[in-house]
Design a protein around this motif. Structure first.
Motif, PDB file in Angstrom:
ATOM      1  N   SER A  76      47.831  -9.046  31.621  1.00  0.00           N
ATOM      2  CA  SER A  76      46.851  -9.035  31.924  1.00  0.00           C
ATOM      3  C   SER A  76      47.282  -8.605  33.214  1.00  0.00           C
ATOM      4  CB  SER A  76      45.846  -9.998  32.069  1.00  0.00           C
ATOM      5  OG  SER A  76      46.646 -10.446  31.566  1.00  0.00           O
ATOM      6  N   GLU A  77      46.423  -8.952  34.359  1.00  0.00           N
ATOM      7  CA  GLU A  77      46.654  -9.480  36.123  1.00  0.00           C
ATOM      8  C   GLU A  77      45.549  -9.520  36.346  1.00  0.00           C
ATOM      9  OE1 GLU A  77      48.460  -7.363  38.663  1.00  0.00           O
ATOM     10  OE2 GLU A  77      48.533  -5.589  37.229  1.00  0.00           O
ATOM     11  N   SER A  78      45.618 -11.166  37.107  1.00  0.00           N
ATOM     12  CA  SER A  78      43.976 -11.907  37.932  1.00  0.00           C
ATOM     13  C   SER A  78      44.117 -12.170  38.101  1.00  0.00           C
ATOM     14  CB  SER A  78      43.411 -12.594  36.048  1.00  0.00           C
ATOM     15  OG  SER A  78      43.970 -13.528  36.297  1.00  0.00           O
ATOM     16  N   THR A  79      43.498 -13.045  39.768  1.00  0.00           N
ATOM     17  CA  THR A  79      43.312 -14.205  40.308  1.00  0.00           C
ATOM     18  C   THR A  79      43.235 -15.236  39.488  1.00  0.00           C
ATOM     19  OG1 THR A  79      42.735 -13.144  41.799  1.00  0.00           O
ATOM     20  CG2 THR A  79      42.614 -15.566  42.509  1.00  0.00           C
ATOM     21  N   VAL A  80      44.115 -16.450  39.261  1.00  0.00           N
ATOM     22  CA  VAL A  80      43.712 -18.016  38.584  1.00  0.00           C
ATOM     23  C   VAL A  80      42.784 -18.976  39.530  1.00  0.00           C
ATOM     24  CG1 VAL A  80      45.741 -19.447  38.135  1.00  0.00           C
ATOM     25  CG2 VAL A  80      46.178 -17.546  37.889  1.00  0.00           C
ATOM     26  N   PHE A  81      43.633 -18.864  40.785  1.00  0.00           N
ATOM     27  CA  PHE A  81      42.496 -19.713  42.011  1.00  0.00           C
ATOM     28  C   PHE A  81      42.509 -19.410  42.512  1.00  0.00           C
ATOM     29  CE2 PHE A  81      46.303 -23.056  40.832  1.00  0.00           C
ATOM     30  CZ  PHE A  81      46.089 -23.027  41.261  1.00  0.00           C
ATOM     31  N   GLU A  82      41.882 -19.703  44.105  1.00  0.00           N
ATOM     32  CA  GLU A  82      41.794 -20.019  45.093  1.00  0.00           C
ATOM     33  C   GLU A  82      41.871 -21.668  45.914  1.00  0.00           C
ATOM     34  OE1 GLU A  82      41.332 -17.245  49.720  1.00  0.00           O
ATOM     35  OE2 GLU A  82      40.818 -16.436  47.810  1.00  0.00           O
ATOM     36  N   ARG A  83      42.918 -21.955  46.469  1.00  0.00           N
ATOM     37  CA  ARG A  83      42.129 -23.246  47.275  1.00  0.00           C
ATOM     38  C   ARG A  83      42.348 -23.195  48.569  1.00  0.00           C
ATOM     39  NH1 ARG A  83      40.095 -22.758  42.446  1.00  0.00           N
ATOM     40  NH2 ARG A  83      40.366 -24.657  40.503  1.00  0.00           N
ATOM     41  N   ALA A  84      42.105 -24.488  48.887  1.00  0.00           N
ATOM     42  CA  ALA A  84      43.028 -25.241  49.996  1.00  0.00           C
ATOM     43  C   ALA A  84      43.382 -25.912  49.971  1.00  0.00           C
ATOM     44  CB  ALA A  84      41.571 -25.017  51.148  1.00  0.00           C
ATOM     45  N   TYR A  85      44.855 -26.177  50.754  1.00  0.00           N
ATOM     46  CA  TYR A  85      44.667 -27.480  50.728  1.00  0.00           C
ATOM     47  C   TYR A  85      45.673 -27.939  51.679  1.00  0.00           C
ATOM     48  CZ  TYR A  85      45.983 -26.399  45.519  1.00  0.00           C
ATOM     49  OH  TYR A  85      45.566 -26.562  44.275  1.00  0.00           O
ATOM     50  N   GLY A  86      45.323 -28.732  52.980  1.00  0.00           N
ATOM     51  CA  GLY A  86      44.807 -29.319  53.667  1.00  0.00           C
ATOM     52  C   GLY A  86      44.977 -28.016  54.914  1.00  0.00           C
ATOM     53  N   PRO A  87      45.904 -27.743  55.905  1.00  0.00           N
ATOM     54  CA  PRO A  87      45.633 -26.091  56.483  1.00  0.00           C
ATOM     55  C   PRO A  87      45.539 -25.065  55.792  1.00  0.00           C
ATOM     56  CG  PRO A  87      47.661 -27.027  56.902  1.00  0.00           C
ATOM     57  CD  PRO A  87      47.128 -28.264  56.186  1.00  0.00           C
ATOM     58  N   VAL A  88      46.399 -25.283  54.657  1.00  0.00           N
ATOM     59  CA  VAL A  88      46.270 -23.815  53.959  1.00  0.00           C
ATOM     60  C   VAL A  88      45.820 -23.199  52.392  1.00  0.00           C
ATOM     61  CG1 VAL A  88      48.524 -22.066  53.321  1.00  0.00           C
ATOM     62  CG2 VAL A  88      48.995 -24.064  54.770  1.00  0.00           C
ATOM     63  N   THR A  89      45.179 -22.114  52.786  1.00  0.00           N
ATOM     64  CA  THR A  89      44.698 -21.859  51.314  1.00  0.00           C
ATOM     65  C   THR A  89      45.524 -20.834  50.484  1.00  0.00           C
ATOM     66  OG1 THR A  89      42.402 -21.241  53.119  1.00  0.00           O
ATOM     67  CG2 THR A  89      42.324 -20.091  50.711  1.00  0.00           C
ATOM     68  N   VAL A  90      45.587 -21.263  49.379  1.00  0.00           N
ATOM     69  CA  VAL A  90      46.601 -21.041  48.200  1.00  0.00           C
ATOM     70  C   VAL A  90      46.194 -19.930  47.540  1.00  0.00           C
ATOM     71  CG1 VAL A  90      48.401 -21.183  46.922  1.00  0.00           C
ATOM     72  CG2 VAL A  90      48.251 -22.715  48.673  1.00  0.00           C
ATOM     73  N   ARG A  91      46.317 -18.324  47.093  1.00  0.00           N
ATOM     74  CA  ARG A  91      45.467 -17.826  46.315  1.00  0.00           C
ATOM     75  C   ARG A  91      47.235 -18.201  45.094  1.00  0.00           C
ATOM     76  NH1 ARG A  91      44.944 -12.179  47.789  1.00  0.00           N
ATOM     77  NH2 ARG A  91      44.091 -12.230  45.755  1.00  0.00           N
ATOM     78  N   ALA A  92      47.059 -18.097  44.111  1.00  0.00           N
ATOM     79  CA  ALA A  92      47.033 -18.293  43.066  1.00  0.00           C
ATOM     80  C   ALA A  92      46.858 -16.584  41.968  1.00  0.00           C
ATOM     81  CB  ALA A  92      47.431 -19.166  41.740  1.00  0.00           C
ATOM     82  N   LEU A  93      47.757 -16.003  42.178  1.00  0.00           N
ATOM     83  CA  LEU A  93      47.698 -14.256  41.280  1.00  0.00           C
ATOM     84  C   LEU A  93      48.830 -14.021  40.076  1.00  0.00           C
ATOM     85  CD1 LEU A  93      47.683 -11.944  44.049  1.00  0.00           C
ATOM     86  CD2 LEU A  93      45.305 -13.562  42.584  1.00  0.00           C
TER      87      LEU A  93
END
Length: 273
Positions: A60-77
């Motif tokens: 499987s493949e999916s997006t685990v989460f998308e979060r803002a950490y300070g000035p950066v938005t991180v996507r976890a795939l």
């Protein structure tokens, strides 16, 4: 009164310079963060054990989460490979018509975009890893439920060393795999088995310098044939019952010593890269 537009022009020029400076800073930040484009590479199980008795059941493949950490938005795939131990899965299907198995293994690569080590001044690193670990545990629980393993409870947390010398956070869980069905007896009659096999599950999560890797698996904490024999309460050995339903090979698979499965799962976990 001075009607010269010099003040307005000066202000406009300053705003343009500030905007240009902000854009340049953003571009510089993006460049230093670094990220991977395209699909997430599949995790690699380097142990030869995966080719001996295991089969790839699903991926499987999916997006685990998308979060803002300070000035950066991180996507976890993520990209996950799901394996089952063939002999046990087929023995349970033949004996009870079961569609799941208590002997399973999972390997996942989580690609953080931008990369964890590229976050400026370590912004949110600890919080981000905590988020990843929580997501990994939740996904592991769901994967085991899909395999028919219920009631998973955490019983231990520690660390272990994996391929490349990295240190992983490691958990041990306990749960149950239900046995439910009609089985024939050697005298030609049939009887119902309604019991559960105890299950031990192991999970590890670590950062390898590029990605977060997750590996885990589950196995019976007692021989399945022993549970069958105890459930019948007829003084009939569970292995004998399985042989009468199927054959000696099937009975042998269900009689496997849990320590052998524990060794197998543990070796596969630390081999993922």
């Amino acid at each position: 009164m001075d009607d010269s537009p010099t003040g307005d022009e000066s202000g406009a020029t300053r705003r343009r310079l500030l905007a240009a400076g902000a854009s340049a800073a953003a571009l510089g930040l993006a460049g230093c963060l670094g990220t991977r484009d395209g699909p997430v590479p599949e995790p690699t199980v380097t142990s030869d054990r995966i080719d001996d008795g295991w089969r790839l059941l699903d991926e499987s493949e999916s997006t685990v989460f998308e979060r803002a950490y300070g000035p950066v938005t991180v996507r976890a795939l993520e990209r996950t490979l799901i394996y089952e131990y063939v002999s046990v899965a087929e023995a349970l299907a033949e004996t009870f018509g079961a569609s799941g198995s208590p002997v399973v293994f999972f390997a996942t690569r989580i690609d953080l975009r931008p990369a964890l080590d590229g976050l400026p001044a370590g912004v949110g690193r600890d919080r981000l890893m905590a988020e990843v670990e929580t997501a990994a545990v939740d996904a592991f629980r769901a994967q085991l439920r899909n395999a028919g393993i219920e009631g998973l409870e955490e019983v231990d947390e520690g660390t272990t060393t994996v391929t490349g010398g990295h240190t992983a956070t490691a958990w041990r869980f306990e749960g149950e795999f239900a046995l439910d069905g009609e089985v024939p007896l050697p005298d030609g009659s049939t009887t119902a088995v309604d019991d559960a096999v105890g299950v031990t599950a192991r999970l590890a999560v670590w950062h390898n310098g590029t990605d977060v890797l997750v590996a885990g698996g589950a196995f019976p904490s007692e021989a399945i044939t022993e549970v069958i024999g105890d459930a019948l309460s007829l003084g009939v050995d569970g292995e004998t019952v399985v042989e009468s339903i199927a054959d000696a090979e099937t009975a042998g698979a269900l009689a496997t010593d849990p320590a052998a499965f524990d060794e197998e799962i543990s070796a596969l976990i630390v081999s993922v890269e």
